[in-house]
Design a protein around this motif. Structure first.
Motif, PDB file in Angstrom:
ATOM      1  N   MET A   1       0.839  -1.175   0.000  1.00 21.82           N
ATOM      2  CA  MET A   1       0.000   0.000   0.000  1.00 21.82           C
ATOM      3  C   MET A   1       0.886   1.242   0.000  1.00 21.82           C
ATOM      4  N   PRO A   2       0.582   2.239  -0.872  1.00 22.54           N
ATOM      5  CA  PRO A   2       1.404   3.441  -0.906  1.00 22.54           C
ATOM      6  C   PRO A   2       1.273   4.245   0.390  1.00 22.54           C
ATOM      7  N   ASP A   3       2.294   5.048   0.658  1.00 24.64           N
ATOM      8  CA  ASP A   3       2.241   5.930   1.817  1.00 24.64           C
ATOM      9  C   ASP A   3       1.129   6.948   1.644  1.00 24.64           C
ATOM     10  N   LYS A   4       0.592   7.391   2.782  1.00 25.29           N
ATOM     11  CA  LYS A   4      -0.408   8.453   2.746  1.00 25.29           C
ATOM     12  C   LYS A   4       0.241   9.739   2.262  1.00 25.29           C
ATOM     13  N   GLN A   5      -0.459  10.464   1.424  1.00 24.15           N
ATOM     14  CA  GLN A   5       0.031  11.717   0.857  1.00 24.15           C
ATOM     15  C   GLN A   5      -0.514  12.901   1.662  1.00 24.15           C
ATOM     16  N   ARG A   6       0.219  13.993   1.639  1.00 26.92           N
ATOM     17  CA  ARG A   6      -0.255  15.228   2.263  1.00 26.92           C
ATOM     18  C   ARG A   6      -1.329  15.825   1.359  1.00 26.92           C
ATOM     19  N   ILE A   7      -2.475  16.197   1.949  1.00 29.12           N
ATOM     20  CA  ILE A   7      -3.607  16.715   1.190  1.00 29.12           C
ATOM     21  C   ILE A   7      -3.965  18.109   1.697  1.00 29.12           C
ATOM     22  N   VAL A   8      -4.140  19.043   0.757  1.00 27.49           N
ATOM     23  CA  VAL A   8      -4.568  20.396   1.088  1.00 27.49           C
ATOM     24  C   VAL A   8      -5.840  20.692   0.298  1.00 27.49           C
ATOM     25  N   ILE A   9      -6.828  21.269   0.986  1.00 28.52           N
ATOM     26  CA  ILE A   9      -8.108  21.628   0.381  1.00 28.52           C
ATOM     27  C   ILE A   9      -8.184  23.150   0.371  1.00 28.52           C
ATOM     28  N   ARG A  10      -8.490  23.740  -0.802  1.00 29.74           N
ATOM     29  CA  ARG A  10      -8.542  25.196  -0.918  1.00 29.74           C
ATOM     30  C   ARG A  10      -9.819  25.612  -1.633  1.00 29.74           C
ATOM     31  N   VAL A  11     -10.514  26.603  -1.093  1.00 25.91           N
ATOM     32  CA  VAL A  11     -11.712  27.149  -1.734  1.00 25.91           C
ATOM     33  C   VAL A  11     -11.270  27.973  -2.938  1.00 25.91           C
ATOM     34  N   THR A  12     -11.777  27.614  -4.121  1.00 28.84           N
ATOM     35  CA  THR A  12     -11.401  28.327  -5.345  1.00 28.84           C
ATOM     36  C   THR A  12     -12.506  29.239  -5.863  1.00 28.84           C
ATOM     37  N   GLU A  13     -13.755  28.959  -5.452  1.00 29.71           N
ATOM     38  CA  GLU A  13     -14.887  29.725  -5.982  1.00 29.71           C
ATOM     39  C   GLU A  13     -16.105  29.461  -5.113  1.00 29.71           C
ATOM     40  N   ILE A  14     -16.973  30.457  -5.013  1.00 32.53           N
ATOM     41  CA  ILE A  14     -18.286  30.251  -4.393  1.00 32.53           C
ATOM     42  C   ILE A  14     -19.301  30.736  -5.416  1.00 32.53           C
ATOM     43  N   GLN A  15     -20.067  29.802  -5.942  1.00 28.32           N
ATOM     44  CA  GLN A  15     -21.015  30.105  -7.004  1.00 28.32           C
ATOM     45  C   GLN A  15     -22.321  30.632  -6.416  1.00 28.32           C
ATOM     46  N   GLY A  16     -23.303  30.852  -7.266  1.00 30.72           N
ATOM     47  CA  GLY A  16     -24.599  31.341  -6.811  1.00 30.72           C
ATOM     48  C   GLY A  16     -24.495  32.778  -6.335  1.00 30.72           C
ATOM     49  N   ARG A  17     -24.945  33.037  -5.116  1.00 25.95           N
ATOM     50  CA  ARG A  17     -24.894  34.384  -4.545  1.00 25.95           C
ATOM     51  C   ARG A  17     -23.499  34.727  -4.019  1.00 25.95           C
ATOM     52  N   GLY A  18     -22.588  33.748  -4.039  1.00 22.06           N
ATOM     53  CA  GLY A  18     -21.212  34.017  -3.660  1.00 22.06           C
ATOM     54  C   GLY A  18     -20.943  34.054  -2.169  1.00 22.06           C
TER      55      GLY A  18
END
Length: 89
Positions: A1-18
């Protein structure tokens, strides 16, 4: 099994009313799993399966970059779009 990777989550857009009802803004960034308590539970619930794919070395054939994937939360009026990125150490 591969090693766990570092994960980053970033907000790129907010649709609709924003506007996210929890106050997330474009540019907000979280590291998985350290910052999950700072994210909207509905967003986390939606993106969790895809986080696991990237974290354990997988990718999605429709993404141009195998280390970046985009999803949005289920809010039908103001979908928050995030980039999930697998980072090299």
């Amino acid at each position: 099994m591969p090693d766990k990777q570092r994960i980053v989550i970033r907000v790129t857009e907010i649709q609709g009313r924003g506007e996210c009802h929890l106050g997330h803004k474009v540019g907000d960034c979280w590291e998985y799993p350290d910052d999950v308590n700072k994210m909207c539970g509905m967003l986390l619930h939606t993106i969790y399966p895809d986080i696991r794919v990237l974290r354990f070395g997988g990718s999605f054939p429709w993404d141009e970059d195998p280390d970046r994937h985009y999803l949005c939360c289920p809010d039908p009026h103001n979908p928050v779009v995030v980039e999930i990125a697998r980072l090299s150490e």
